[in-house]
Design an enzyme around this catalytic site. Structure first.
Site, short mmCIF file in Angstrom:
data_model
loop_
_atom_site.label_atom_id
_atom_site.label_comp_id
_atom_site.label_asym_id
_atom_site.label_seq_id
_atom_site.Cartn_x
_atom_site.Cartn_y
_atom_site.Cartn_z
N GLU A 145 -19.62 11.97 30.05
CA GLU A 145 -20.35 10.57 30.82
C GLU A 145 -19.02 10.07 31.54
OE1 GLU A 145 -24.00 9.51 27.58
OE2 GLU A 145 -21.79 9.01 27.16
N CYS A 158 -15.04 4.50 34.89
CA CYS A 158 -14.26 4.90 33.59
C CYS A 158 -14.67 6.31 33.58
CB CYS A 158 -15.16 4.07 32.50
SG CYS A 158 -14.40 4.55 30.88
N CYS A 165 -13.62 14.65 21.92
CA CYS A 165 -12.21 13.96 22.02
C CYS A 165 -11.80 14.70 20.20
CB CYS A 165 -12.18 12.53 21.85
SG CYS A 165 -10.38 11.99 21.64
N CYS A 169 -10.75 8.77 15.56
CA CYS A 169 -10.53 7.61 15.26
C CYS A 169 -12.08 7.06 14.69
CB CYS A 169 -10.32 6.67 16.31
SG CYS A 169 -8.84 7.18 17.31
N CYS A 172 -14.93 4.96 16.98
CA CYS A 172 -15.12 5.55 18.15
C CYS A 172 -15.95 6.69 17.88
CB CYS A 172 -13.80 6.00 19.01
SG CYS A 172 -14.06 6.73 20.44
N CYS A 405 -16.77 1.00 25.91
CA CYS A 405 -15.67 1.57 25.12
C CYS A 405 -16.17 1.93 23.77
CB CYS A 405 -14.55 0.67 25.13
SG CYS A 405 -13.88 0.22 26.37
N1 SAH Z 1 -8.42 8.29 23.99
C1 SAH Z 1 -7.97 6.99 24.74
C2 SAH Z 1 -9.16 6.66 25.69
C3 SAH Z 1 -10.32 6.54 25.56
S1 SAH Z 1 -11.09 5.03 24.80
C4 SAH Z 1 -7.44 6.01 24.03
O1 SAH Z 1 -7.85 5.93 22.65
O2 SAH Z 1 -6.87 5.14 24.37
C5 SAH Z 1 -10.71 3.69 25.66
C6 SAH Z 1 -10.53 2.42 24.84
O3 SAH Z 1 -11.73 2.22 23.95
C7 SAH Z 1 -9.39 2.63 23.70
O4 SAH Z 1 -8.58 1.44 23.51
C8 SAH Z 1 -10.16 2.81 22.26
O5 SAH Z 1 -9.45 2.55 21.39
C9 SAH Z 1 -11.35 1.92 22.57
N2 SAH Z 1 -12.71 1.91 21.62
C10 SAH Z 1 -12.82 2.94 20.96
N3 SAH Z 1 -14.03 2.60 20.28
C11 SAH Z 1 -14.26 1.33 20.54
C12 SAH Z 1 -15.32 0.62 20.08
N4 SAH Z 1 -16.34 1.06 19.09
N5 SAH Z 1 -15.12 -0.81 20.58
C13 SAH Z 1 -14.38 -1.05 21.38
N6 SAH Z 1 -13.40 -0.60 21.85
C14 SAH Z 1 -13.26 0.86 21.50
#
Ligand code: SAH
Length: 422
Positions: A145, A158, A165, A169, A172, A405
């Site tokens: 996406e 974005c 991935c 985490c 996420c 995000c």
């Molecule tokens: N893998 C990279 C980029 C992708 S996510 C990274 O982790 O930086 C982009 C941002 O969104 C990251 O800071 C990530 O931690 C954040 N993110 C992931 N899940 C989220 C959520 N449920 N709510 C808010 N931010 C989130």
């Protein structure tokens, strides 16, 4: 504040905040179990599972390679530049639009240089048309996406750098789905070209003037699916195509490109040496290893202090101010003492080199956590600002269409829509 308030509390002990005592909610105590590898370490997938390679595309090649390939196809080298112009400035891969190319060889030339990379499965729109989420199907059926957002004075895309991935985490949705594969350079670039096409066709809302032809994506954030630094070479080649002047590339400014990472320290160091002044963002989410070990499994390899040292080095080498991302999760990482500890760790590494971007957690399917209360968010921001760290709460876009995000993941509905097209 007394020093004892800054000490990370033991698991499940009440944490004193500005309000009444609250119980700290941790992944383990909430019933979430971290996936482990065979050796019992947190599961991390760095290697891209083997799949059929995406077709090689003009955007995968250097200008010299493009000329060589056109010659191989039996045409003079200057045709490479014409094709690049069609792709990078007119955002088209359709031979019917390329009337400056010889009609007899056009199909073959375009087929060899600009093979189809992705099919639009569907798009969802919100914010009165100012935000569009695209769902793309790649050649092998992998789904990714991208999210296009109009802001006053800029248009941000974005982009995804991997299908899925491997960083696992817990908060996420992408991380929970695992890694399908790395995206190719051209697949990364194609997301921008397709977004520019949509803008040129007037499909992004918000613009009052009727002529969209001069508008295009001005800012890129690598915050879609994937860990960009785990797909380092292809991501950097894509950045090089983004900043290369037209017609050989998209002619974008490196400063408008943000590379966001969970904190792969050796790759951060490499990025600092590239001499491309992209904006660097570190997804920290906790200032203490005790909590970050659970929130960001890669913290088992590179600890908070190592990641912050690498971020500081990035600033020293590039002169570019670094962003720290911090998703505020209710009762988990939003305590006042954590704001203070974060400020302390950042200030210990100098002044004026960093700013903090807290973002209220976006909900993900089946999530056991929610975003912090507004007063807690404000207190977190206030403490950092008072300590001299510029801190602004990040605005979150596209929540209603699961485009914010951490929400990007192929749902069963997406899979079904993609299967119906195949
Ligand atoms: N893998 C990279 C980029 C992708 S996510 C990274 O982790 O930086 C982009 C941002 O969104 C990251 O800071 C990530 O931690 C954040 N993110 C992931 N899940 C989220 C959520 N449920 N709510 C808010 N931010 C989130």
């Amino acid at each position: 504040m007394p020093a004892s308030d800054k000490t990370p509390p033991a698991r499940s002990t009440p944490v004193r905040t500005t309000g009444p005592a609250r119980t700290q909610v941790r992944p383990a105590t909430e019933g979430w179990t971290q996936k482990k590898d065979a050796e019992g370490r947190p599961l991390l997938q760095f290697a891209s599972p083997k799949r059929g390679k995406p077709p090689v595309h003009l955007a995968d090649m250097t200008p010299e390679e493009r000329i060589a390939k056109v010659k191989e196809l039996g045409l003079p080298g200057f045709r490479a530049k014409q094709l690049s112009t069609h792709y990078f400035t007119h955002y088209t891969s359709d031979p019917a639009h390329m009337t400056d190319l010889p009609a007899e060889q056009r199909e073959e030339l375009v087929g060899g240089m600009l093979p189809p990379l992705m099919t639009e499965v569907r798009r969802l729109t919100t914010d009165r048309g100012d935000t569009i989420k695209f769902l793309w199907r790649l050649h092998d059926g992998a789904l990714v996406e991208s999210v296009l957002m109009r802001y006053p004075g800029r248009i941000t895309l974005c982009v995804s750098s991997q299908a899925g991935c491997g960083m696992n985490c817990p908060f996420c949705a992408t991380g929970q789905a695992g890694l399908t594969r790395n995206m190719s350079t051209a697949e990364i670039v194609e997301q921008i070209v397709r977004a520019n096409r949509a803008i040129a066709d007037g499909e992004l809302g918000g613009k009052r003037a009727s002529d969209h032809s001069m508008e295009r994506v001005s800012n890129i954030v690598f915050m879609g699916m994937g860990e960009p630094l785990a797909n380092y070479k292809r991501v950097m080649d894509a950045v090089r195509v983004m900043v290369a002047p037209q017609p050989n590339g998209l002619g974008m400014s490196a400063r408008g490109i943000t590379v966001s990472t969970v904190g792969l320290v050796p790759a951060i160091r490499k990025l600092a040496d590239e001499n491309i002044p992209v904006t660097f963002a570190l997804s920290l989410h906790a200032p203490d290893d005790q909590l970050r070990d659970e929130l960001i499994p890669v913290n088992s390899r590179w600890k908070v202090d190592e990641a912050l040292d690498a971020a500081r080095e990035y600033f020293e080498k590039t002169g570019r101010r670094v962003s720290i991302e911090y998703a505020l999760i209710k009762d988990m990482n939003d305590h006042a003492w954590r704001a203070d500890l974060l400020a302390e760790k950042l200030n210990a590494r100098g002044r004026g080199w960093v700013h903090v971007n807290p973002i209220p957690l976006n909900p993900t399917p089946g999530s056991i956590w929610t975003s912090s209360d507004v007063d807690v968010q404000n207190e977190f921001v206030r403490r950092l600002n008072d300590a001299g760290i510029p801190t602004t709460l990040r605005d979150t876009r596209g929540k209603e269409i699961d485009g914010a995000c951490g929400q990007l993941v192929a749902t069963t509905e997406d899979e079904a829509a993609a299967a119906a097209m195949a």
